[in-house]
Design a protein around this motif. Structure first.
Motif, PDB file in Angstrom:
ATOM      1  N   SER A 181       0.832  -1.211   0.000  1.00  0.00           N
ATOM      2  CA  SER A 181       0.000   0.000   0.000  1.00  0.00           C
ATOM      3  C   SER A 181       0.861   1.253   0.000  1.00  0.00           C
ATOM      4  CB  SER A 181      -0.916   0.019   1.221  1.00  0.00           C
ATOM      5  OG  SER A 181      -1.853  -1.023   1.153  1.00  0.00           O
ATOM      6  N   SER A 198       2.081   1.825  -3.448  1.00  0.00           N
ATOM      7  CA  SER A 198       0.984   2.294  -4.301  1.00  0.00           C
ATOM      8  C   SER A 198       0.636   3.752  -4.021  1.00  0.00           C
ATOM      9  CB  SER A 198      -0.267   1.443  -4.085  1.00  0.00           C
ATOM     10  OG  SER A 198      -0.039   0.124  -4.469  1.00  0.00           O
ATOM     11  N   TYR A 199       0.553   4.101  -2.753  1.00  0.00           N
ATOM     12  CA  TYR A 199       0.204   5.475  -2.391  1.00  0.00           C
ATOM     13  C   TYR A 199       1.282   6.458  -2.832  1.00  0.00           C
ATOM     14  CZ  TYR A 199      -3.636   3.697   0.484  1.00  0.00           C
ATOM     15  OH  TYR A 199      -4.786   3.088   0.920  1.00  0.00           O
ATOM     16  N   GLU A 200       2.543   6.070  -2.654  1.00  0.00           N
ATOM     17  CA  GLU A 200       3.619   6.965  -3.062  1.00  0.00           C
ATOM     18  C   GLU A 200       3.645   7.129  -4.577  1.00  0.00           C
ATOM     19  OE1 GLU A 200       7.056   5.317  -1.095  1.00  0.00           O
ATOM     20  OE2 GLU A 200       6.679   6.502   0.710  1.00  0.00           O
ATOM     21  N   GLY A 255       1.062   6.928  -6.446  1.00  0.00           N
ATOM     22  CA  GLY A 255      -0.144   7.669  -6.786  1.00  0.00           C
ATOM     23  C   GLY A 255      -0.155   9.100  -6.262  1.00  0.00           C
ATOM     24  N   GLY A 256       0.918   9.530  -5.633  1.00  0.00           N
ATOM     25  CA  GLY A 256       1.001  10.899  -5.148  1.00  0.00           C
ATOM     26  C   GLY A 256       0.165  11.162  -3.906  1.00  0.00           C
ATOM     27  N   ARG A 257       0.050  10.168  -3.039  1.00  0.00           N
ATOM     28  CA  ARG A 257      -0.716  10.341  -1.799  1.00  0.00           C
ATOM     29  C   ARG A 257       0.182  10.113  -0.592  1.00  0.00           C
ATOM     30  NH1 ARG A 257      -6.321  10.283  -1.752  1.00  0.00           N
ATOM     31  NH2 ARG A 257      -5.862  11.116   0.308  1.00  0.00           N
ATOM     32  N   PRO A 258       1.096  11.030  -0.305  1.00  0.00           N
ATOM     33  CA  PRO A 258       2.030  10.843   0.814  1.00  0.00           C
ATOM     34  C   PRO A 258       1.333  10.787   2.172  1.00  0.00           C
ATOM     35  CG  PRO A 258       2.210  13.061  -0.064  1.00  0.00           C
ATOM     36  CD  PRO A 258       1.314  12.298  -0.997  1.00  0.00           C
ATOM     37  N   ASP A 259       0.159  11.410   2.290  1.00  0.00           N
ATOM     38  CA  ASP A 259      -0.572  11.384   3.554  1.00  0.00           C
ATOM     39  C   ASP A 259      -1.012   9.966   3.894  1.00  0.00           C
ATOM     40  OD1 ASP A 259      -2.165  11.634   1.223  1.00  0.00           O
ATOM     41  OD2 ASP A 259      -3.908  12.231   2.416  1.00  0.00           O
ATOM     42  N   LEU A 260      -1.539   9.252   2.907  1.00  0.00           N
ATOM     43  CA  LEU A 260      -1.958   7.866   3.137  1.00  0.00           C
ATOM     44  C   LEU A 260      -0.751   6.952   3.336  1.00  0.00           C
ATOM     45  CD1 LEU A 260      -4.871   7.577   0.544  1.00  0.00           C
ATOM     46  CD2 LEU A 260      -5.034   7.888   3.018  1.00  0.00           C
ATOM     47  N   ALA A 261       0.341   7.244   2.619  1.00  0.00           N
ATOM     48  CA  ALA A 261       1.565   6.454   2.780  1.00  0.00           C
ATOM     49  C   ALA A 261       2.096   6.577   4.209  1.00  0.00           C
ATOM     50  CB  ALA A 261       2.621   6.896   1.773  1.00  0.00           C
ATOM     51  N   THR A 293       0.345   7.124   6.914  1.00  0.00           N
ATOM     52  CA  THR A 293      -0.538   6.333   7.785  1.00  0.00           C
ATOM     53  C   THR A 293      -0.137   4.861   7.750  1.00  0.00           C
ATOM     54  OG1 THR A 293      -2.353   7.864   7.342  1.00  0.00           O
ATOM     55  CG2 THR A 293      -2.942   5.712   8.221  1.00  0.00           C
TER      56      THR A 293
END
Length: 150
Positions: free
Chosen positions: A66, A69-71, A73-79, A81
């Protein structure tokens, strides 16, 4: 202390400390371990620590995937977590094997089995999995075996 009992204690501690990340991870982990026990032994069964460690590794791998995938997809906040959850899960794993220990283990298994080519990798990995007993990541073991078998 067995892992199941440790999880219960840690869940109580997390509730008292109002640590939601730890609490959510421990609850999810207890659930995953219980589902694995039901699948293996039925409703009243309980997993041994070695089987529980396999479940923890599986949950850890999910979170590592995950993060990637998050990194991507440009979602460092979810990464972030997911990374916090990884830190909680790692507390329940046995001490990791050092690179030297892993190298010695791989060499001894290859010599023991007489493995010479990539065709023998499956047998080597199976025995390594048993001997490493959750102390080494399968990806790292696989990479080490691949270096030695041509």
């Amino acid at each position: 202390m067995p892992i199941a009992q440790q999880l219960t204690e840690d869940m109580k501690t997390a509730m008292k400390a109002k640590d939601t990340v730890t609490l959510n991870v421990v609850r999810g982990l207890k659930s995953a371990i219980k589902y694995a026990a039901i699948e293996k032994f039925g409703a009243e069964g309980e997993l041994e620590d070695t089987d529980a460690i396999a479940v923890i590794r599986k949950e850890l791998k999910k979170r590592q995937d995950s993060v990637a995938s998050y990194e991507a997809g440009g979602r460092p906040d979810l990464a972030e977590t997911e990374k916090a959850e990884i830190a909680v899960l790692e507390k329940y794993l046995p001490a990791a094997m050092s690179a030297d220990e892993m190298e010695k283990l791989v060499n001894s298994v290859i010599l023991e089995l007489g493995a010479t080519s990539k065709k023998d990798m499956g047998a080597v990995m199976k025995l390594l999995g048993e001997r490493a007993a959750g102390r080494a990541d399968n990806r790292a073991l696989s990479a080490e075996v691949a270096k030695r078998l041509q």
